[in-house]
Design a protein around this motif. Structure first.
Motif, PDB file in Angstrom:
ATOM      1  N   ASP A  76       0.824  -1.206   0.000  1.00 46.06           N
ATOM      2  CA  ASP A  76       0.000   0.000   0.000  1.00 46.06           C
ATOM      3  C   ASP A  76       0.862   1.262   0.000  1.00 46.06           C
ATOM      4  N   ARG A  77       1.967   1.258   0.722  1.00 41.23           N
ATOM      5  CA  ARG A  77       2.871   2.421   0.721  1.00 41.23           C
ATOM      6  C   ARG A  77       3.488   2.618  -0.652  1.00 41.23           C
ATOM      7  N   PHE A  78       3.904   1.513  -1.310  1.00 37.69           N
ATOM      8  CA  PHE A  78       4.491   1.642  -2.637  1.00 37.69           C
ATOM      9  C   PHE A  78       3.491   2.249  -3.613  1.00 37.69           C
ATOM     10  N   LEU A  79       2.265   1.731  -3.631  1.00 34.27           N
ATOM     11  CA  LEU A  79       1.253   2.245  -4.558  1.00 34.27           C
ATOM     12  C   LEU A  79       0.985   3.727  -4.317  1.00 34.27           C
ATOM     13  N   TRP A  80       0.985   4.139  -3.067  1.00 36.92           N
ATOM     14  CA  TRP A  80       0.733   5.543  -2.731  1.00 36.92           C
ATOM     15  C   TRP A  80       1.950   6.406  -3.040  1.00 36.92           C
ATOM     16  N   PHE A  81       3.144   5.986  -2.614  1.00 42.10           N
ATOM     17  CA  PHE A  81       4.358   6.761  -2.871  1.00 42.10           C
ATOM     18  C   PHE A  81       4.628   6.900  -4.367  1.00 42.10           C
ATOM     19  N   ALA A  82       4.346   5.851  -5.153  1.00 43.01           N
ATOM     20  CA  ALA A  82       4.593   5.884  -6.599  1.00 43.01           C
ATOM     21  C   ALA A  82       3.448   6.543  -7.357  1.00 43.01           C
ATOM     22  N   ARG A  83       2.484   7.076  -6.628  1.00 45.94           N
ATOM     23  CA  ARG A  83       1.337   7.788  -7.198  1.00 45.94           C
ATOM     24  C   ARG A  83       0.502   6.913  -8.135  1.00 45.94           C
ATOM     25  N   LEU A  84       0.402   5.631  -7.797  1.00 53.25           N
ATOM     26  CA  LEU A  84      -0.472   4.723  -8.526  1.00 53.25           C
ATOM     27  C   LEU A  84      -1.848   4.679  -7.870  1.00 53.25           C
ATOM     28  N   ALA A  85      -1.947   5.261  -6.673  1.00 55.13           N
ATOM     29  CA  ALA A  85      -3.214   5.427  -5.956  1.00 55.13           C
ATOM     30  C   ALA A  85      -3.208   6.826  -5.363  1.00 55.13           C
TER      31      ALA A  85
ATOM     32  N   PRO B 157      11.572   6.729  -1.417  1.00 56.64           N
ATOM     33  CA  PRO B 157      11.751   7.069  -0.005  1.00 56.64           C
ATOM     34  C   PRO B 157      10.642   7.966   0.544  1.00 56.64           C
ATOM     35  N   ARG B 158       9.851   8.559  -0.368  1.00 55.04           N
ATOM     36  CA  ARG B 158       8.782   9.476   0.051  1.00 55.04           C
ATOM     37  C   ARG B 158       7.767   9.581  -1.078  1.00 55.04           C
ATOM     38  N   ARG B 159       6.671  10.248  -0.814  1.00 53.59           N
ATOM     39  CA  ARG B 159       5.686  10.549  -1.854  1.00 53.59           C
ATOM     40  C   ARG B 159       6.080  11.894  -2.453  1.00 53.59           C
ATOM     41  N   GLY B 160       6.886  11.843  -3.463  1.00 55.95           N
ATOM     42  CA  GLY B 160       7.410  13.047  -4.079  1.00 55.95           C
ATOM     43  C   GLY B 160       6.591  13.467  -5.284  1.00 55.95           C
ATOM     44  N   PRO B 161       7.142  14.377  -6.086  1.00 54.09           N
ATOM     45  CA  PRO B 161       6.446  14.837  -7.286  1.00 54.09           C
ATOM     46  C   PRO B 161       6.291  13.703  -8.310  1.00 54.09           C
ATOM     47  N   ALA B 162       5.367  13.891  -9.234  1.00 54.54           N
ATOM     48  CA  ALA B 162       5.039  12.849 -10.208  1.00 54.54           C
ATOM     49  C   ALA B 162       6.250  12.344 -11.003  1.00 54.54           C
ATOM     50  N   PRO B 163       7.134  13.210 -11.510  1.00 54.29           N
ATOM     51  CA  PRO B 163       8.283  12.679 -12.257  1.00 54.29           C
ATOM     52  C   PRO B 163       9.174  11.766 -11.403  1.00 54.29           C
ATOM     53  N   GLU B 164       9.336  12.116 -10.148  1.00 61.83           N
ATOM     54  CA  GLU B 164      10.122  11.281  -9.237  1.00 61.83           C
ATOM     55  C   GLU B 164       9.416   9.946  -9.011  1.00 61.83           C
TER      56      GLU B 164
ATOM     57  N   TYR C  17       9.100   2.992 -11.327  1.00 62.92           N
ATOM     58  CA  TYR C  17       8.536   1.820 -12.002  1.00 62.92           C
ATOM     59  C   TYR C  17       8.593   2.006 -13.507  1.00 62.92           C
ATOM     60  N   THR C  18       8.508   0.875 -14.209  1.00 58.80           N
ATOM     61  CA  THR C  18       8.456   0.872 -15.667  1.00 58.80           C
ATOM     62  C   THR C  18       7.126   0.271 -16.078  1.00 58.80           C
ATOM     63  N   GLU C  19       6.422   0.971 -16.935  1.00 59.87           N
ATOM     64  CA  GLU C  19       5.137   0.485 -17.460  1.00 59.87           C
ATOM     65  C   GLU C  19       5.433  -0.595 -18.499  1.00 59.87           C
ATOM     66  N   LEU C  20       4.880  -1.794 -18.332  1.00 61.92           N
ATOM     67  CA  LEU C  20       5.123  -2.905 -19.251  1.00 61.92           C
ATOM     68  C   LEU C  20       3.978  -3.117 -20.229  1.00 61.92           C
TER      69      LEU C  20
ATOM     70  N   GLU D 155       1.365  -1.639 -23.158  1.00 60.20           N
ATOM     71  CA  GLU D 155       1.166  -0.579 -24.132  1.00 60.20           C
ATOM     72  C   GLU D 155      -0.265  -0.115 -23.980  1.00 60.20           C
ATOM     73  N   SER D 156      -0.403   1.145 -23.618  1.00 63.58           N
ATOM     74  CA  SER D 156      -1.751   1.648 -23.389  1.00 63.58           C
ATOM     75  C   SER D 156      -1.746   3.164 -23.506  1.00 63.58           C
ATOM     76  N   SER D 157      -2.873   3.745 -23.179  1.00 61.44           N
ATOM     77  CA  SER D 157      -3.009   5.189 -23.267  1.00 61.44           C
ATOM     78  C   SER D 157      -2.866   5.834 -21.900  1.00 61.44           C
ATOM     79  N   PHE D 158      -2.209   5.162 -20.931  1.00 64.90           N
ATOM     80  CA  PHE D 158      -2.057   5.737 -19.603  1.00 64.90           C
ATOM     81  C   PHE D 158      -1.265   7.032 -19.649  1.00 64.90           C
ATOM     82  N   GLU D 159      -0.224   7.102 -20.462  1.00 61.26           N
ATOM     83  CA  GLU D 159       0.571   8.323 -20.559  1.00 61.26           C
ATOM     84  C   GLU D 159      -0.259   9.450 -21.155  1.00 61.26           C
ATOM     85  N   ASN D 160      -1.166   9.129 -22.081  1.00 57.31           N
ATOM     86  CA  ASN D 160      -1.999  10.155 -22.676  1.00 57.31           C
ATOM     87  C   ASN D 160      -3.089  10.632 -21.727  1.00 57.31           C
ATOM     88  N   ALA D 161      -3.452   9.791 -20.767  1.00 58.56           N
ATOM     89  CA  ALA D 161      -4.514  10.142 -19.834  1.00 58.56           C
ATOM     90  C   ALA D 161      -4.051  11.128 -18.765  1.00 58.56           C
ATOM     91  N   ARG D 162      -2.750  11.251 -18.595  1.00 62.22           N
ATOM     92  CA  ARG D 162      -2.223  12.153 -17.542  1.00 62.22           C
ATOM     93  C   ARG D 162      -2.202  13.568 -17.953  1.00 62.22           C
TER      94      ARG D 162
END
Length: 96
Positions: A10-19, A72-79, A84-87, A89-96
């Motif tokens: 849960d911390r990883f998903l939150w820190f990596a801004r996946l949630a 190490p923290r919940r930083g800005p989106a680029p950080e 993680y690496t998106e494996l 192929e989708s429109s996730f990058e376009n949705a941001r």
């Protein structure tokens, strides 16, 4: 972080801004719709390590990511995206 280091899912998903919130990250983990290296997960405290592959249902469909670093923290989106690496192929990058 040293080799073998781990972080709660849960911390990883939150820190990596996946949630958006830690509560949302816990709900993703508890819903049994997330897999780590193909293994179904139903608890938020499961450890995530560098190299793990996470598969889960995101807003635009199924997402598959590989953990590249433990943030190490919940930083800005680029950080956060550098952790993680998106494996898929989708429109996730376009949705941001």
């Amino acid at each position: 972080m040293p080799d073998g280091a781990a972080m709660r899912l849960d911390r990883f998903l939150w820190f990596a801004r996946l949630a958006k919130t830690r509560s949302a990250a816990q709900a993703i983990a508890a819903s049994s719709r997330l897999r780590i290296d193909g293994r179904p997960i139903d608890r938020a405290h499961v450890p995530v390590r560098i190299g793990n592959v996470l598969t889960f249902l995101g807003p635009g469909g199924v997402r598959v990511i590989r953990v590249e670093a433990l943030p190490p923290r919940r930083g800005p989106a680029p950080e956060a995206r550098s952790c993680y690496t998106e494996l898929t192929e989708s429109s996730f990058e376009n949705a941001r």
